[in-house]
Design an enzyme around this catalytic site. Structure first.
Site, PDB file in Angstrom:
ATOM      1  CG  ASN A   1      -1.648   1.237   1.476  1.00  0.00           C
ATOM      2  OD1 ASN A   1      -1.838   2.112   0.564  1.00  0.00           O
ATOM      3  ND2 ASN A   1      -2.534   1.400   2.511  1.00  0.00           N
TER       4      ASN A   1
ATOM      5  CE  LYS B   1      -0.220   3.272   4.673  1.00  0.00           C
ATOM      6  NZ  LYS B   1      -0.388   3.215   6.261  1.00  0.00           N
TER       7      LYS B   1
ATOM      8  CG  HIS C   1      -6.124   1.680   4.745  1.00  0.00           C
ATOM      9  ND1 HIS C   1      -5.623   2.796   5.415  1.00  0.00           N
ATOM     10  CD2 HIS C   1      -4.956   0.868   4.688  1.00  0.00           C
ATOM     11  CE1 HIS C   1      -4.375   2.241   6.032  1.00  0.00           C
ATOM     12  NE2 HIS C   1      -4.024   1.264   5.497  1.00  0.00           N
TER      13      HIS C   1
ATOM     14  CD  GLU D   1      -3.076   5.326   6.766  1.00  0.00           C
ATOM     15  OE1 GLU D   1      -2.981   5.414   5.634  1.00  0.00           O
ATOM     16  OE2 GLU D   1      -2.182   4.664   7.569  1.00  0.00           O
TER      17      GLU D   1
ATOM     18  CD  GLU E   1      -3.721  -2.615   7.195  1.00  0.00           C
ATOM     19  OE1 GLU E   1      -2.791  -2.861   6.800  1.00  0.00           O
ATOM     20  OE2 GLU E   1      -4.593  -1.949   6.835  1.00  0.00           O
TER      21      GLU E   1
ATOM     22  N   GLY F   1       2.089   2.466  10.624  1.00  0.00           N
ATOM     23  CA  GLY F   1       2.851   3.372  10.554  1.00  0.00           C
ATOM     24  C   GLY F   1       3.562   3.965  11.899  1.00  0.00           C
TER      25      GLY F   1
ATOM     26  CB  SER G   1       4.700  -1.623  12.395  1.00  0.00           C
ATOM     27  OG  SER G   1       4.237  -0.212  12.454  1.00  0.00           O
TER      28      SER G   1
END
Ligand code: PGA
Length: 258
Positions: A11, A13, A100, A102, A172, A178, A218
């Site tokens: 991904n 991003k 996702h 985010e 996730e 991150g 991560s």
């Protein structure tokens, strides 16, 4: 890992530009070549680079898929700024991410919106990676399992049993994305096993046995093998480490060997 074919997605991003995305795509094609047959590999570039990344990947006759990080659920019309499943498919995409963290927590997408995206993607013959996971606050409040269960149930609402062949679930934990913090392989395994059990309840044990549940948050070369060695972890969705060819290739290799 089980007999399920591992899946590793990169991904990217909102990173890279046309040149650097192209260079990364070429690097991924070259360095992941040995594991192409044994791992389903996908890269998810930013929307403006889908076409150029796809044309690089296509020219190498590889099985690596290009996917979109998001889509809108409508087919076409007055939805300024949005992009449909048919449009990303037309740019060479084979799969999409839906929900996702985010998009859920920065942009504010709800389970209902995520479900519309999942269903639209399947209708458009795209594979879909449904992302779920709890925030730190929810984890500390002991809500990990209920949050995951709700996101899985609502994300898959009205998705039929046969359509589940098109679905990969990505667990996730939001606090691990991150941040450099990774769930322990045991904690991740526990969440994956519960999600698989839930898929069995919603559908049947056969669907549960077949569905790939991948871990994200991560993942790096140093922790990939221990995560992928867990019985219910079928690969990973990789953010930061997918931007470095050597790291991504090492993670793909760990999935192949897991
Ligand atoms: P990360 O991102 O690997 O940088 O934690 C994972 C993801 O957001 O899918």
């Amino acid at each position: 890992m089980s007999t399920r074919k591992p899946y590793v997605g990169g991904n990217w991003k909102m990173n890279l530009k046309q040149d650097s995305a192209g260079a990364l795509a070429r690097g991924v094609v070259d360095s992941c070549e040995p594991w192409q047959g044994s791992v389903d590999i996908a890269v998810f570039p930013a929307l403006p680079y889908l076409l150029s990344v796809h044309s690089i990947i296509r020219s190498h006759a590889t099985t690596i898929a290009v996917g979109s990080q998001d889509v809108y659920h409508e087919d076409d019309g007055a939805f300024t700024g949005e992009v449909s499943c048919a449009m990303v498919a037309d740019c060479g995409c084979k799969s999409v991410l839906a929900g996702h963290s985010e998009r859920r927590h920065v942009i504010g997408e709800t389970n209902a919106q995520v479900n519309l995206k999942v269903r639209a993607a399947i209708e458009a013959d795209l594979d879909v990676v449904l992302c779920v996971g709890e925030t730190l606050e929810q984890r500390e409040a002991g809500q990990t399992d209920t949050v995951n269960a709700q996101q899985v149930r609502e994300g898959l609402a009205e998705v039929g049993q046969r359509q589940m062949d098109r679905v990969v679930i990505a667990y996730e934990p939001v606090w691990a994305i991150g941040t450099g913090k990774t769930a322990t392989p045991e904690d991740a395994q526990d969440a994956h096993a519960k999600i698989r059990g839930l898929v069995g309840e919603i559908y049947n044990p056969d669907v549960a046995e077949r569905v790939r549940i991948i871990y994200g948050g991560s993942v790096k070369p140093s922790n990939a093998a221990s995560l992928f060695g867990q019985p219910d972890i079928d690969g990973g969705l990789i953010g930061g480490a997918s931007l470095k060819v050597e790291d991504f290739a090492a993670i793909v290799r760990a999935a192949a060997e897991g």
